[in-house]
Design a protein around this motif. Sequence first.
Motif, PDB file in Angstrom:
ATOM      1  N   ALA A 180       0.832  -1.201   0.000  1.00  0.00           N
ATOM      2  CA  ALA A 180       0.000   0.000   0.000  1.00  0.00           C
ATOM      3  C   ALA A 180       0.870   1.257   0.000  1.00  0.00           C
ATOM      4  N   ASP A 187       2.314   2.143  -3.118  1.00  0.00           N
ATOM      5  CA  ASP A 187       1.266   2.452  -4.099  1.00  0.00           C
ATOM      6  C   ASP A 187       1.168   1.391  -5.193  1.00  0.00           C
ATOM      7  N   HIS A 188       1.419   0.136  -4.818  1.00  0.00           N
ATOM      8  CA  HIS A 188       1.233  -0.970  -5.744  1.00  0.00           C
ATOM      9  C   HIS A 188      -0.256  -1.257  -5.924  1.00  0.00           C
ATOM     10  N   GLU A 189      -0.594  -1.932  -7.009  1.00  0.00           N
ATOM     11  CA  GLU A 189      -1.974  -2.340  -7.217  1.00  0.00           C
ATOM     12  C   GLU A 189      -2.382  -3.376  -6.171  1.00  0.00           C
ATOM     13  N   THR A 223      -7.404  -1.694  -6.891  1.00  0.00           N
ATOM     14  CA  THR A 223      -7.245  -0.337  -6.369  1.00  0.00           C
ATOM     15  C   THR A 223      -5.808  -0.143  -5.921  1.00  0.00           C
ATOM     16  N   ARG A 224      -5.506   1.011  -5.362  1.00  0.00           N
ATOM     17  CA  ARG A 224      -4.200   1.315  -4.797  1.00  0.00           C
ATOM     18  C   ARG A 224      -4.383   2.456  -3.823  1.00  0.00           C
ATOM     19  N   LEU A 225      -3.380   2.707  -3.010  1.00  0.00           N
ATOM     20  CA  LEU A 225      -3.500   3.727  -1.962  1.00  0.00           C
ATOM     21  C   LEU A 225      -3.906   5.079  -2.533  1.00  0.00           C
ATOM     22  N   SER A 226      -3.315   5.471  -3.646  1.00  0.00           N
ATOM     23  CA  SER A 226      -3.588   6.799  -4.210  1.00  0.00           C
ATOM     24  C   SER A 226      -5.017   6.951  -4.713  1.00  0.00           C
ATOM     25  N   LYS A 227      -5.769   5.844  -4.814  1.00  0.00           N
ATOM     26  CA  LYS A 227      -7.170   5.910  -5.232  1.00  0.00           C
ATOM     27  C   LYS A 227      -8.135   5.897  -4.048  1.00  0.00           C
ATOM     28  N   PHE A 239      -0.907   8.232   3.611  1.00  0.00           N
ATOM     29  CA  PHE A 239      -0.716   8.880   2.316  1.00  0.00           C
ATOM     30  C   PHE A 239       0.646   9.549   2.147  1.00  0.00           C
TER      31      PHE A 239
END
Length: 284
Positions: free
Chosen positions: A118, A121-123, A140-144, A205
């Motif tokens: 996470a 920011d991996h899928e 999903t990923r963390l940035s989403k 984040f």
Amino acid sequence: MTKQKSLTDAVAELNRKAREGSLDVVAAHVLTDAGRAVPDILVFAAAAPAFDAGCMFLVPVAGRGVFTRAAELSLNGVYGFVGPAPNERLGVIDVLFTSDMAAKGGAGYTGLHLFTDAILDHELNVFCRSMENTEHRSVTRLSKMQFARMTIYDAAMDPEFMALAGNTLFPGARLRVNGGDAIVAGSGARSVDEAPSLSLIADLFPMRPELLLCDANGVMARHNLTFAIPMAAVAEPEALLKRVLSLIAGRGGDASRLAEAEDDLAAALRAGTFHQADPGPQTV
């Protein structure tokens, strides 16, 4: 040696010096024994075991109105505790994962692997089964995500450092965890006088992957905790500096990343983008 000040007075003085551009901030890794002066703020990074941690994610799953409630949800095969969020009709689900959870058939993939992926920011592969017994898959990923918080329940700390830092690590005190903003929530779950620990809450984040303290497989094995200690509020500042020097000498393979974390927070303090917390009125 200057007289010890209350935390409130110390923070007020630090804020004044920051406005005047005269704030003396020292990263612990540049300390030396010779001619050592007590700074306004000592920035010190410590490594704490990464187990005994949990992450709460708000996971996007499907479109609006596709299902009413989630019965179960997994990320990369790790099944978390689904929360009672009232917004599941919007297609997002709040889910808690702990560091010791293991993926079903995941060949050793655990919550710590998930947290690492996470932060990188991996899928993340999402599987959800609804109360209506429908299945939903997505990526999903963390940035989403809209929300991602880490709680560290029991960050083991050096007893002498904790004793000398005193009440500067009060509940609500600010620090950084893996480069992300965090606060002290209180004593750790297993904290005792001879083996103190802290509980911490951190924002995922802004965590910086390059500051993670990982094992040989690149999985986060220790947390990078970075404290800004207002030295005017410390009863024995020279003793604290001495203990920190001793701890720095034993950093081993984590030394460069701990030093980088100290430099990062020291720069934020000088730039005025990181501020000390005022504990408010103290009760006796």
